[in-house]
Design an enzyme around this catalytic site. Structure first.
Site, PDB file in Angstrom:
ATOM      1  N   ASP A 261      -7.992   2.277  -6.565  1.00 31.05           N
ATOM      2  CA  ASP A 261      -8.237   1.086  -7.388  1.00 31.05           C
ATOM      3  C   ASP A 261      -8.396  -0.193  -6.577  1.00 31.05           C
ATOM      4  O   ASP A 261      -8.652  -1.253  -7.148  1.00 31.05           O
ATOM      5  CB  ASP A 261      -7.087   0.894  -8.388  1.00 31.05           C
ATOM      6  CG  ASP A 261      -5.841   0.334  -7.715  1.00 31.05           C
ATOM      7  OD1 ASP A 261      -5.385   0.928  -6.705  1.00 31.05           O
ATOM      8  OD2 ASP A 261      -5.337  -0.703  -8.168  1.00 31.05           O
TER       9      ASP A 261
ATOM     10  N   ASP B  41      -0.045   2.762  -6.365  1.00 30.27           N
ATOM     11  CA  ASP B  41       0.029   1.615  -7.280  1.00 30.27           C
ATOM     12  C   ASP B  41      -1.335   1.300  -7.875  1.00 30.27           C
ATOM     13  O   ASP B  41      -2.334   1.161  -7.174  1.00 30.27           O
ATOM     14  CB  ASP B  41       0.574   0.391  -6.530  1.00 30.27           C
ATOM     15  CG  ASP B  41       1.983   0.623  -6.032  1.00 30.27           C
ATOM     16  OD1 ASP B  41       2.899   0.674  -6.864  1.00 30.27           O
ATOM     17  OD2 ASP B  41       2.157   0.788  -4.810  1.00 30.27           O
TER      18      ASP B  41
ATOM     19  N   THR C  11      -1.761   5.820   0.517  1.00 32.07           N
ATOM     20  CA  THR C  11      -1.236   4.558  -0.001  1.00 32.07           C
ATOM     21  C   THR C  11      -1.000   3.539   1.101  1.00 32.07           C
ATOM     22  O   THR C  11      -0.904   3.892   2.288  1.00 32.07           O
ATOM     23  CB  THR C  11       0.094   4.837  -0.748  1.00 32.07           C
ATOM     24  OG1 THR C  11       0.675   3.611  -1.178  1.00 32.07           O
ATOM     25  CG2 THR C  11       1.081   5.563   0.152  1.00 32.07           C
ATOM     26  N   GLY C  12      -0.892   2.293   0.690  1.00 35.81           N
ATOM     27  CA  GLY C  12      -0.472   1.246   1.611  1.00 35.81           C
ATOM     28  C   GLY C  12       1.029   1.195   1.792  1.00 35.81           C
ATOM     29  O   GLY C  12       1.537   0.500   2.670  1.00 35.81           O
TER      30      GLY C  12
ATOM     31  N   LYS D 144      -7.701   4.741   5.063  1.00 34.98           N
ATOM     32  CA  LYS D 144      -7.316   5.964   4.353  1.00 34.98           C
ATOM     33  C   LYS D 144      -8.389   7.029   4.514  1.00 34.98           C
ATOM     34  O   LYS D 144      -8.081   8.223   4.569  1.00 34.98           O
ATOM     35  CB  LYS D 144      -7.104   5.663   2.868  1.00 34.98           C
ATOM     36  CG  LYS D 144      -5.947   4.745   2.551  1.00 34.98           C
ATOM     37  CD  LYS D 144      -5.811   4.568   1.039  1.00 34.98           C
ATOM     38  CE  LYS D 144      -4.750   3.573   0.656  1.00 34.98           C
ATOM     39  NZ  LYS D 144      -4.608   3.446  -0.806  1.00 34.98           N
TER      40      LYS D 144
ATOM     41  N   ASP E 278      -4.347   7.252  -4.272  1.00 36.90           N
ATOM     42  CA  ASP E 278      -3.583   6.024  -4.116  1.00 36.90           C
ATOM     43  C   ASP E 278      -2.421   6.066  -5.118  1.00 36.90           C
ATOM     44  O   ASP E 278      -2.408   6.882  -6.052  1.00 36.90           O
ATOM     45  CB  ASP E 278      -4.519   4.840  -4.393  1.00 36.90           C
ATOM     46  CG  ASP E 278      -3.787   3.519  -4.404  1.00 36.90           C
ATOM     47  OD1 ASP E 278      -3.089   3.226  -3.419  1.00 36.90           O
ATOM     48  OD2 ASP E 278      -3.907   2.777  -5.403  1.00 36.90           O
TER      49      ASP E 278
END
Length: 266
Positions: free
Chosen positions: A214, A10, A42-43, A191, A8
């Site tokens: 996270d 952020d 990641t988003g 993911k 990931d």
């Protein structure tokens, strides 16, 4: 032996200032020497992540929009799954007039928001990606990788999560990437499932993957990978959901590159 590293961004790989530190940059570039494949998971939008990858100069796969888009090391789109158009249409207007909740839409190569908010640009320290303001009845509903909602007061997003899940059930995957960010993708998008597809293309299994995360949008990836690491600064809800996984340091401590060096370069 692990051959694929998925991380990931952020709250995980990126510093609290949303940057790739020199130490992290050097570590990711060194992974290539050890024949380790790195995957951004990641988003974030693929346009945004593609700029980061180009600056790093590494041939990494990109899992973006929480798995709704996957690009190979050459930047070619190899997987795409959109929200159903009726759901996207309803989500556009669901909180459009809420004074504190901001609605975001990722449509194809563009980012739309319900109103202008300059603070949203704070996340883009490694790239340039700008939004456009939309009106619900005028924005097309095709090509939507995700719709997400941000609010400085996380408590306002919890009932929204419950309402969306109750209304659409398995037709959507709803998760918090941050306590202040609620994301909605098509059902089956994650993911973890995207990482499984990437591993197969590289002729490896999920058991040969390690992953770092996270947020609640990392649950599938962390639990499906051969080894999952949770950041110490992670959401408590994630730690409670996956209590058996190892918790490492924080993103402020460069915990991801530290772990990678201990695994592959010691």
């Amino acid at each position: 032996m692990y051959h694929i590293v998925a991380s990931d961004l952020d709250g995980t790989l990126l510093s609290p200032e949303h940057r790739i530190t020199p130490f992290a940059r050097e570590t990711l570039q060194k992974l290539m020497v050890y024949d380790i494949h790195f995957v951004f998971a990641t988003g974030r939008h693929h346009i945004d992540v593609g700029q980061m990858r180009d600056k790093l100069g590494i041939p990494a796969y990109m899992i973006t929009s929480n798995g709704a888009r996957v690009h190979n090391a050459d930047g070619e789109l190899i997987f795409s799954l959109n929200l159903d158009q009726d759901i996207a249409s309803d989500l556009y207007g669901l909180q459009y007039h809420h004074p504190e909740i901001l609605t975001h839409v990722y449509r194809d190569d563009e980012w739309f928001v319900s109103r202008s908010r300059p603070a949203e640009q704070d996340y883009f320290r490694e790239s340039v990606f700008n939004y456009q303001v939309y009106e619900p009845g005028l924005l097309p509903t095709d090509g939507i990788s995700k719709v997400f909602f941000t609010c400085e007061d996380p408590e306002q997003l919890i009932p929204l999560e419950q309402a969306i899940e109750a209304r659409w059930g398995d037709r959507v995957n709803v998760s918090f990437s941050l306590p202040t960010c609620l994301e909605v993708m098509a059902g089956g998008v994650s993911k973890g499932h995207a990482l499984e597809a990437v591993a197969k293309r590289l002729n490896y299994s999920l058991k040969e993957c390690i992953a770092f995360g996270d947020g609640m949008n990392d649950v599938e990836m962390l639990s499906m990978a051969g080894k999952g690491y949770i950041m110490r600064n992670a959401q408590q809800r994630l730690k409670d959901t996956l209590p058996d996984l190892e918790v490492i340091g924080t993103n402020a401590e460069d915990a991801v590159p530290q772990a990678l060096r201990a695994l592959f370069m010691s």
